[in-house]
Design an enzyme around this catalytic site. Structure first.
Site, mmCIF file in Angstrom:
data_model
loop_
_atom_site.group_PDB
_atom_site.id
_atom_site.type_symbol
_atom_site.label_atom_id
_atom_site.label_comp_id
_atom_site.label_asym_id
_atom_site.label_seq_id
_atom_site.Cartn_x
_atom_site.Cartn_y
_atom_site.Cartn_z
ATOM 1 N N GLN A 149 3.943 -1.466 10.036
ATOM 2 C CA GLN A 149 2.657 -1.027 9.512
ATOM 3 C C GLN A 149 2.634 -1.300 8.007
ATOM 4 O O GLN A 149 3.493 -0.817 7.274
ATOM 5 C CB GLN A 149 2.430 0.465 9.767
ATOM 6 C CG GLN A 149 1.075 0.935 9.259
ATOM 7 C CD GLN A 149 0.756 2.376 9.613
ATOM 8 O OE1 GLN A 149 -0.357 2.689 9.990
ATOM 9 N NE2 GLN A 149 1.738 3.259 9.503
ATOM 10 N N TYR B 289 -7.073 4.983 2.458
ATOM 11 C CA TYR B 289 -6.377 3.987 1.663
ATOM 12 C C TYR B 289 -7.311 2.818 1.310
ATOM 13 O O TYR B 289 -8.507 2.882 1.557
ATOM 14 C CB TYR B 289 -5.108 3.547 2.389
ATOM 15 C CG TYR B 289 -4.119 4.693 2.561
ATOM 16 C CD1 TYR B 289 -3.647 5.399 1.465
ATOM 17 C CD2 TYR B 289 -3.701 5.101 3.827
ATOM 18 C CE1 TYR B 289 -2.766 6.464 1.613
ATOM 19 C CE2 TYR B 289 -2.819 6.168 3.980
ATOM 20 C CZ TYR B 289 -2.368 6.844 2.866
ATOM 21 O OH TYR B 289 -1.508 7.906 3.019
#
Length: 423
Positions: free
Chosen positions: A111, A179
């Site tokens: 990730q 994010y």
């Protein structure tokens, strides 16, 4: 951008039967969702405890693991204990992880992420699409220049290259939970009036360019998935809504995704928008875990992101991965059998029980022991990832740390503190 269209019926079947996620064969449809391990050194390099964590998950029977978010660029680092994939120096350590997972019959995706203005690294300048204070931290930022945006896109592509050299089975892009990709997608944080913003199609240009840069680095026998925020869950009007978000997801899939994990986009705080507490905790479970305040309260419902999965699955031809409070074998199998999702991912349950997949598959256990107390989240960026309820001595350690002011100045993980610092 992608188009929405009528889809064929999703295949039914057991969550515990073998499946494919794009080109990647997995032994079941259970995924360990990415959660920060807090096991890296000052350079973002990982060690033995990180390897052991992912080896245990593979040995425990999970079909696929997503690592915790790894930063692709120094300015995109979330915290001091976060692992990085920003340099070729990271490859050797990460190769130890993939070797350990593969030796135990597992599969693992890297990730990769950029924290944007949600970064808690105050010794470097945060990057954001527009001059909008971060909703979680209050951190001040300026609008990124075009060359800075291009640098980040390149960094994502190079991180994917490193992931392939390290032996990962695929890449999982972090495009949710506040994010940088989330910030570009939301009209609340992207107020640009250029090629990177102004309407939803241009706000989705950044994630599209990231997907293309990453896809170029991934062979056809490796997977590419993305955690996508479907809606802004903040105390402000005018944020990203599910309908326009799903249109963007169709475009992301057309650009090369093999699957989409659904979640929240911008968040006011973690608990209300992403990791709700006390899921499926019965009175018996509360008593066993000394949750006295839950003895006379009903269990919180499972599957709080299932409506997001329904929205994507009904409109976009891709593998849908549902995360968010799935706790019992009955619910997990029902979700798969009813074709509401192709895969189920969980984070907190696998912290307490790395072998949960085996426990559920053999019928010896009806649900996760995890009570979603979120103490593990409180210790993110304070201590290496572990369950703080077992053994009981961990609860005493947590209490001592909290009473001694261990969370002061660095937040408790529930809503990070900016610590008074700003760019």
């Amino acid at each position: 951008m992608g188009r929405l269209h009528a889809l064929p019926a999703r295949p039914s079947g057991s969550a515990f039967a073998p499946a494919h996620l794009g080109p990647v064969a997995v032994r079941n449809r259970l995924i360990r969702a990415g959660t920060g391990e807090s096991m890296a050194d000052a350079a973002g390099r990982i060690g033995d405890d990180y390897v052991a964590l992912h080896a245990a998950l593979a040995a425990g029977g999970v079909g696929l693991s997503f690592t915790g978010h790894m930063f692709v660029h120094p300015r995109g680092r979330y915290g001091e204990l976060q692992a990085g994939i920003d340099s070729d120096d990271a490859i050797a350590g990460l190769r130890r992880v993939t070797d350990a997972v593969h030796h135990r019959g597992g599969r693992i995706f890297a990730q990769i992420a950029h924290a944007g203005s949600q970064s808690m690294m105050f010794d470097s300048e945060a990057l954001a699409p527009s001059q909008v204070d971060n909703v979680m931290t209050g951190r001040h930022v300026r609008a990124a220049h075009d060359d800075e945006i291009q640098e980040v896109i390149t960094a994502f592509g190079q991180a994917a290259r490193r992931a392939m050299e390290a032996g990962f089975d695929g890449v999982h892009l972090h495009g949710a939970n506040g994010y940088l990709i989330s910030q570009f997608r939301s009209p609340l944080t992207n107020r640009r009036q250029d090629d990177w913003g102004g309407d939803q199609q241009r706000r989705d240009r950044f994630p599209l360019e990231v997907i293309r840069a990453v896809r170029e680095q991934i062979p056809t026998d490796k997977g590419l998935t993305m955690k996508v925020g479907l809606a802004d869950l903040v105390d402000q009007d005018g944020g990203l809504a599910v309908g326009e978000s799903v249109l963007g997801v169709a475009g992301f899939v057309a650009a090369g995704l093999d699957g989409v994990e659904v979640s929240s986009n911008l968040m006011s705080d973690y608990v209300s928008a992403s990791i709700r507490g006390y899921i499926a905790v019965t009175r018996k479970r509360a008593l066993e875990d000394l949750l006295l305040h839950r003895l006379h309260k009903p269990p919180e419902p499972e599957g709080y992101f299932l409506p997001f999965a329904d929205a994507v699955g009904g409109a976009v031809d891709t593998n849908v991965i549902v995360v968010g409070g799935l706790r019992t074998a009955e619910t997990i199998d029902a979700v798969i059998s009813a074709r509401r999702a192709d895969f189920v991912s969980m984070a907190r349950p696998f912290i307490r029980e790395p072998d949960l997949a085996l426990r559920l598959a053999d019928g010896g256990q009806v649900g996760a022991a995890c009570v979603s107390c979120n103490i593990c989240l409180m210790h993110d960026e304070h201590h290496p990832l572990k369950c703080w309820r077992t053994p009981r001595a961990n609860l005493l350690e947590h209490a001592r740390y909290r009473l001694a002011g261990g969370f002061a100045g660095k937040g408790s993980g529930r809503k990070p503190s900016a610590g008074g610092a700003a760019d």
